[in-house]
Design a protein around this motif. Structure first.
Motif, PDB file in Angstrom:
ATOM      1  N   ASN A  94       2.124   4.799 -16.461  1.00 54.16           N
ATOM      2  CA  ASN A  94       1.331   3.626 -16.867  1.00 54.16           C
ATOM      3  C   ASN A  94       1.614   2.415 -15.994  1.00 54.16           C
ATOM      4  OD1 ASN A  94      -0.115   4.843 -18.909  1.00 54.16           O
ATOM      5  ND2 ASN A  94       1.307   4.264 -20.525  1.00 54.16           N
ATOM      6  N   LEU A  95       2.861   2.299 -15.509  1.00 53.64           N
ATOM      7  CA  LEU A  95       3.206   1.186 -14.628  1.00 53.64           C
ATOM      8  C   LEU A  95       2.424   1.262 -13.318  1.00 53.64           C
ATOM      9  CD1 LEU A  95       7.081   0.698 -14.870  1.00 53.64           C
ATOM     10  CD2 LEU A  95       5.330  -1.020 -15.287  1.00 53.64           C
ATOM     11  N   LEU A  96       2.372   2.451 -12.729  1.00 52.70           N
ATOM     12  CA  LEU A  96       1.642   2.614 -11.473  1.00 52.70           C
ATOM     13  C   LEU A  96       0.145   2.412 -11.672  1.00 52.70           C
ATOM     14  CD1 LEU A  96       3.469   5.639  -9.805  1.00 52.70           C
ATOM     15  CD2 LEU A  96       3.730   3.213  -9.319  1.00 52.70           C
ATOM     16  N   LEU A  97      -0.383   2.916 -12.791  1.00 55.29           N
ATOM     17  CA  LEU A  97      -1.795   2.689 -13.093  1.00 55.29           C
ATOM     18  C   LEU A  97      -2.085   1.195 -13.220  1.00 55.29           C
ATOM     19  CD1 LEU A  97      -2.623   5.489 -15.712  1.00 55.29           C
ATOM     20  CD2 LEU A  97      -3.651   5.217 -13.450  1.00 55.29           C
ATOM     21  N   LEU A  98      -1.185   0.487 -13.880  1.00 60.37           N
ATOM     22  CA  LEU A  98      -1.345  -0.954 -14.058  1.00 60.37           C
ATOM     23  C   LEU A  98      -1.310  -1.671 -12.714  1.00 60.37           C
ATOM     24  CD1 LEU A  98      -1.359  -3.500 -15.939  1.00 60.37           C
ATOM     25  CD2 LEU A  98       1.140  -3.353 -15.925  1.00 60.37           C
ATOM     26  N   LEU A  99      -0.304  -1.364 -11.917  1.00 61.54           N
ATOM     27  CA  LEU A  99      -0.136  -2.031 -10.619  1.00 61.54           C
ATOM     28  C   LEU A  99      -1.340  -1.796  -9.711  1.00 61.54           C
ATOM     29  CD1 LEU A  99       3.164  -1.890  -8.524  1.00 61.54           C
ATOM     30  CD2 LEU A  99       0.929  -1.770  -7.448  1.00 61.54           C
ATOM     31  N   LEU A 100      -1.754  -0.538  -9.581  1.00 62.99           N
ATOM     32  CA  LEU A 100      -2.849  -0.211  -8.657  1.00 62.99           C
ATOM     33  C   LEU A 100      -4.197  -0.712  -9.164  1.00 62.99           C
ATOM     34  CD1 LEU A 100      -1.755   3.417  -7.707  1.00 62.99           C
ATOM     35  CD2 LEU A 100      -1.515   1.356  -6.327  1.00 62.99           C
ATOM     36  N   THR A 101      -4.450  -0.556 -10.469  1.00 65.90           N
ATOM     37  CA  THR A 101      -5.732  -0.993 -11.030  1.00 65.90           C
ATOM     38  C   THR A 101      -5.888  -2.502 -10.922  1.00 65.90           C
ATOM     39  OG1 THR A 101      -5.706   0.865 -12.594  1.00 65.90           O
ATOM     40  CG2 THR A 101      -7.220  -0.936 -13.063  1.00 65.90           C
ATOM     41  N   LYS A 102      -4.828  -3.235 -11.242  1.00 68.92           N
ATOM     42  CA  LYS A 102      -4.885  -4.694 -11.152  1.00 68.92           C
ATOM     43  C   LYS A 102      -5.069  -5.143  -9.702  1.00 68.92           C
ATOM     44  CE  LYS A 102      -4.034  -6.140 -15.456  1.00 68.92           C
ATOM     45  NZ  LYS A 102      -4.938  -7.037 -16.207  1.00 68.92           N
ATOM     46  N   THR A 103      -4.435  -4.456  -8.770  1.00 67.03           N
ATOM     47  CA  THR A 103      -4.589  -4.815  -7.361  1.00 67.03           C
ATOM     48  C   THR A 103      -6.009  -4.565  -6.876  1.00 67.03           C
ATOM     49  OG1 THR A 103      -2.257  -4.218  -6.984  1.00 67.03           O
ATOM     50  CG2 THR A 103      -3.639  -4.498  -5.038  1.00 67.03           C
ATOM     51  N   LEU A 104      -6.629  -3.512  -7.385  1.00 67.14           N
ATOM     52  CA  LEU A 104      -8.013  -3.205  -7.014  1.00 67.14           C
ATOM     53  C   LEU A 104      -8.994  -4.282  -7.485  1.00 67.14           C
ATOM     54  CD1 LEU A 104      -8.169   0.651  -7.678  1.00 67.14           C
ATOM     55  CD2 LEU A 104      -8.570  -0.489  -5.480  1.00 67.14           C
ATOM     56  N   LYS A 105      -8.592  -5.071  -8.476  1.00 68.87           N
ATOM     57  CA  LYS A 105      -9.493  -6.088  -9.055  1.00 68.87           C
ATOM     58  C   LYS A 105      -9.487  -7.405  -8.271  1.00 68.87           C
ATOM     59  CE  LYS A 105     -10.422  -3.523 -12.740  1.00 68.87           C
ATOM     60  NZ  LYS A 105     -11.761  -2.948 -12.944  1.00 68.87           N
ATOM     61  N   VAL A 106      -8.525  -7.595  -7.371  1.00 69.40           N
ATOM     62  CA  VAL A 106      -8.432  -8.880  -6.680  1.00 69.40           C
ATOM     63  C   VAL A 106      -9.435  -8.947  -5.534  1.00 69.40           C
ATOM     64  CG1 VAL A 106      -6.002  -9.087  -7.306  1.00 69.40           C
ATOM     65  CG2 VAL A 106      -6.621  -8.122  -5.073  1.00 69.40           C
ATOM     66  N   SER A 107      -9.631 -10.128  -4.989  1.00 65.39           N
ATOM     67  CA  SER A 107     -10.586 -10.325  -3.898  1.00 65.39           C
ATOM     68  C   SER A 107     -10.144  -9.578  -2.639  1.00 65.39           C
ATOM     69  CB  SER A 107     -10.708 -11.814  -3.582  1.00 65.39           C
ATOM     70  OG  SER A 107      -9.482 -12.307  -3.053  1.00 65.39           O
ATOM     71  N   ASP A 108     -11.077  -9.386  -1.711  1.00 60.74           N
ATOM     72  CA  ASP A 108     -10.768  -8.668  -0.475  1.00 60.74           C
ATOM     73  C   ASP A 108      -9.644  -9.340   0.301  1.00 60.74           C
ATOM     74  OD1 ASP A 108     -12.661  -6.800  -1.042  1.00 60.74           O
ATOM     75  OD2 ASP A 108     -14.125  -7.471   0.456  1.00 60.74           O
ATOM     76  N   GLU A 109      -9.666 -10.659   0.357  1.00 61.06           N
ATOM     77  CA  GLU A 109      -8.648 -11.383   1.109  1.00 61.06           C
ATOM     78  C   GLU A 109      -7.262 -11.150   0.525  1.00 61.06           C
ATOM     79  OE1 GLU A 109      -7.521 -13.161   4.371  1.00 61.06           O
ATOM     80  OE2 GLU A 109      -9.631 -12.785   3.902  1.00 61.06           O
ATOM     81  N   LYS A 110      -7.160 -11.210  -0.802  1.00 57.27           N
ATOM     82  CA  LYS A 110      -5.875 -10.956  -1.448  1.00 57.27           C
ATOM     83  C   LYS A 110      -5.493  -9.484  -1.329  1.00 57.27           C
ATOM     84  CE  LYS A 110      -6.030 -14.722  -4.843  1.00 57.27           C
ATOM     85  NZ  LYS A 110      -6.108 -15.077  -6.271  1.00 57.27           N
ATOM     86  N   PHE A 111      -6.490  -8.618  -1.436  1.00 56.05           N
ATOM     87  CA  PHE A 111      -6.224  -7.178  -1.361  1.00 56.05           C
ATOM     88  C   PHE A 111      -5.593  -6.812  -0.020  1.00 56.05           C
ATOM     89  CE2 PHE A 111      -7.436  -2.799  -0.350  1.00 56.05           C
ATOM     90  CZ  PHE A 111      -6.986  -2.135  -1.470  1.00 56.05           C
ATOM     91  N   LYS A 112      -6.024  -7.459   1.051  1.00 59.75           N
ATOM     92  CA  LYS A 112      -5.469  -7.166   2.378  1.00 59.75           C
ATOM     93  C   LYS A 112      -3.959  -7.365   2.401  1.00 59.75           C
ATOM     94  CE  LYS A 112      -9.443  -8.219   5.369  1.00 59.75           C
ATOM     95  NZ  LYS A 112      -9.962  -9.125   6.428  1.00 59.75           N
ATOM     96  N   ALA A 113      -3.511  -8.463   1.826  1.00 59.96           N
ATOM     97  CA  ALA A 113      -2.073  -8.760   1.816  1.00 59.96           C
ATOM     98  C   ALA A 113      -1.293  -7.687   1.065  1.00 59.96           C
ATOM     99  CB  ALA A 113      -1.833 -10.131   1.191  1.00 59.96           C
ATOM    100  N   HIS A 114      -1.855  -7.236  -0.045  1.00 59.60           N
ATOM    101  CA  HIS A 114      -1.161  -6.229  -0.858  1.00 59.60           C
ATOM    102  C   HIS A 114      -1.221  -4.847  -0.218  1.00 59.60           C
ATOM    103  CE1 HIS A 114      -0.380  -8.712  -4.474  1.00 59.60           C
ATOM    104  NE2 HIS A 114      -1.416  -9.396  -4.019  1.00 59.60           N
ATOM    105  N   ALA A 115      -2.398  -4.447   0.227  1.00 57.85           N
ATOM    106  CA  ALA A 115      -2.571  -3.105   0.794  1.00 57.85           C
ATOM    107  C   ALA A 115      -1.718  -2.913   2.045  1.00 57.85           C
ATOM    108  CB  ALA A 115      -4.039  -2.865   1.112  1.00 57.85           C
ATOM    109  N   SER A 116      -1.653  -3.919   2.892  1.00 54.65           N
ATOM    110  CA  SER A 116      -0.869  -3.796   4.127  1.00 54.65           C
ATOM    111  C   SER A 116       0.623  -3.694   3.827  1.00 54.65           C
ATOM    112  CB  SER A 116      -1.141  -4.979   5.054  1.00 54.65           C
ATOM    113  OG  SER A 116      -0.813  -6.206   4.414  1.00 54.65           O
TER     114      SER A 116
END
Length: 292
Positions: A218-240
């Motif tokens: 559930n922790l990983l689902l929470l972390l990844l799902t919430k990250t998928l909801k952020v804007s593209d600009e913010k997502f870049k920082a997290h994905a990289s």
């Protein structure tokens, strides 16, 4: 793998045996009351040991209650459990792009709390998580407790505290991260969020016990799902930042829902970093796929 078969029985024990918050002063010194296997306290008779164990059980139950209380106050009771269920259901239906709104999520005290107040709560949650994670990684210490007569069918652990404290921490950070009213704190929030998530992913790939990894689903689902909801600009920082850890996580035997979220995550990496252009976008823009 020694703990694998037995740790499946520990969820009930953990609610009582979460040995964290043993003593604030001891915690500040970086050690617990039972960190030294040669401590004189272990040389007492069975009665003295049981008194000590009973005291530890009370303290660990209080610690878990405090974590749950923070979650209930900030987000309203049962909101987090409903959100976890919605994340799992969305992964099963492959509808992760759909916004998830829990009816009670706006009934908590979150909107009435300042960023500084929330940061103080986050400090407490992170300290609790770090303590429990360190204890769970100390197999020798757990063995000493178990052999000394600590209750349970297997070695004591703090899985419940480890996961619940981090889950509450992530919910608060992600909520602040998309809150327009806290825009002036976004840089500080992002820095803390990146550190917390990176440390969590790095720790997960070092876990050898299958039951321990399952507790993190559930922790990983929470972390990844919430990250998928952020804007593209913010997502870049997290994905990289998370990319190498997510590649390592793919090696594990994950549940289908977690694999579905990881697939979505990597597909978005392709789009955001312009590695791949979806077919529907090609048709809309009239752009041709690059010839490699």
């Amino acid at each position: 793998m020694e703990d694998d078969s037995s740790e499946k029985h520990l969820d009930v024990d953990l609610d009582r045996q979460s040995l964290s918050s043993i003593d604030k002063n001891a915690s500040e010194r970086g050690q617990s009351q039972f960190s030294n296997p040669t401590d004189e306290s272990w040389k007492g008779g069975p009665y003295s040991n049981q008194k000590l164990f009973a005291s530890l059980l009370i303290k660990c139950v209080v610690q878990l209650e405090l974590i749950q209380t923070i979650d209930n106050i900030v987000f309203y009771p049962a909101t987090s459990k409903k959100e976890d269920a919605e994340h799992l259901a969305a992964a099963q239906r492959d509808t992760l792009d759909t916004d998830i709104h829990i009816d009670t999520e706006d009934q908590g005290m979150y909107k009435y709390m300042s960023s500084q107040h929330l940061f103080k709560l986050l400090d407490c949650l992170q300290e609790s998580h770090s303590f429990s994670k360190a204890f769970n990684s100390n197999y020798e210490q757990r063995t000493v407790l178990w052999r000394a007569g600590f209750k349970g069918k297997s070695k004591p652990n703090l899985l419940k505290q480890e996961t619940s404290s981090l889950a509450c921490c992530l919910r608060i950070l992600f909520r602040m991260y998309v809150d327009e009213n806290r825009r002036d704190s976004w840089d500080a929030i992002q820095e803390r969020l990146l550190n917390v998530c990176t440390e969590a992913l790095a720790y997960f790939i070092t876990v050898n016990s299958e039951s321990h990894r399952e507790a993190w689903t559930n922790l990983l689902l929470l972390l990844l799902t919430k990250t998928l909801k952020v804007s593209d600009e913010k997502f870049k920082a997290h994905a990289s930042t998370y990319y190498p850890y997510l590649c390592e996580i793919m090696q594990f035997d994950l549940i289908p829902e977690l694999r579905a979220v990881l697939r979505k995550f990597f597909l978005r990496i392709g789009v955001v970093f312009r590695i791949w252009i979806p077919e529907e976008q090609l048709r809309t823009t009239g752009t041709h796929s690059p010839a490699w």
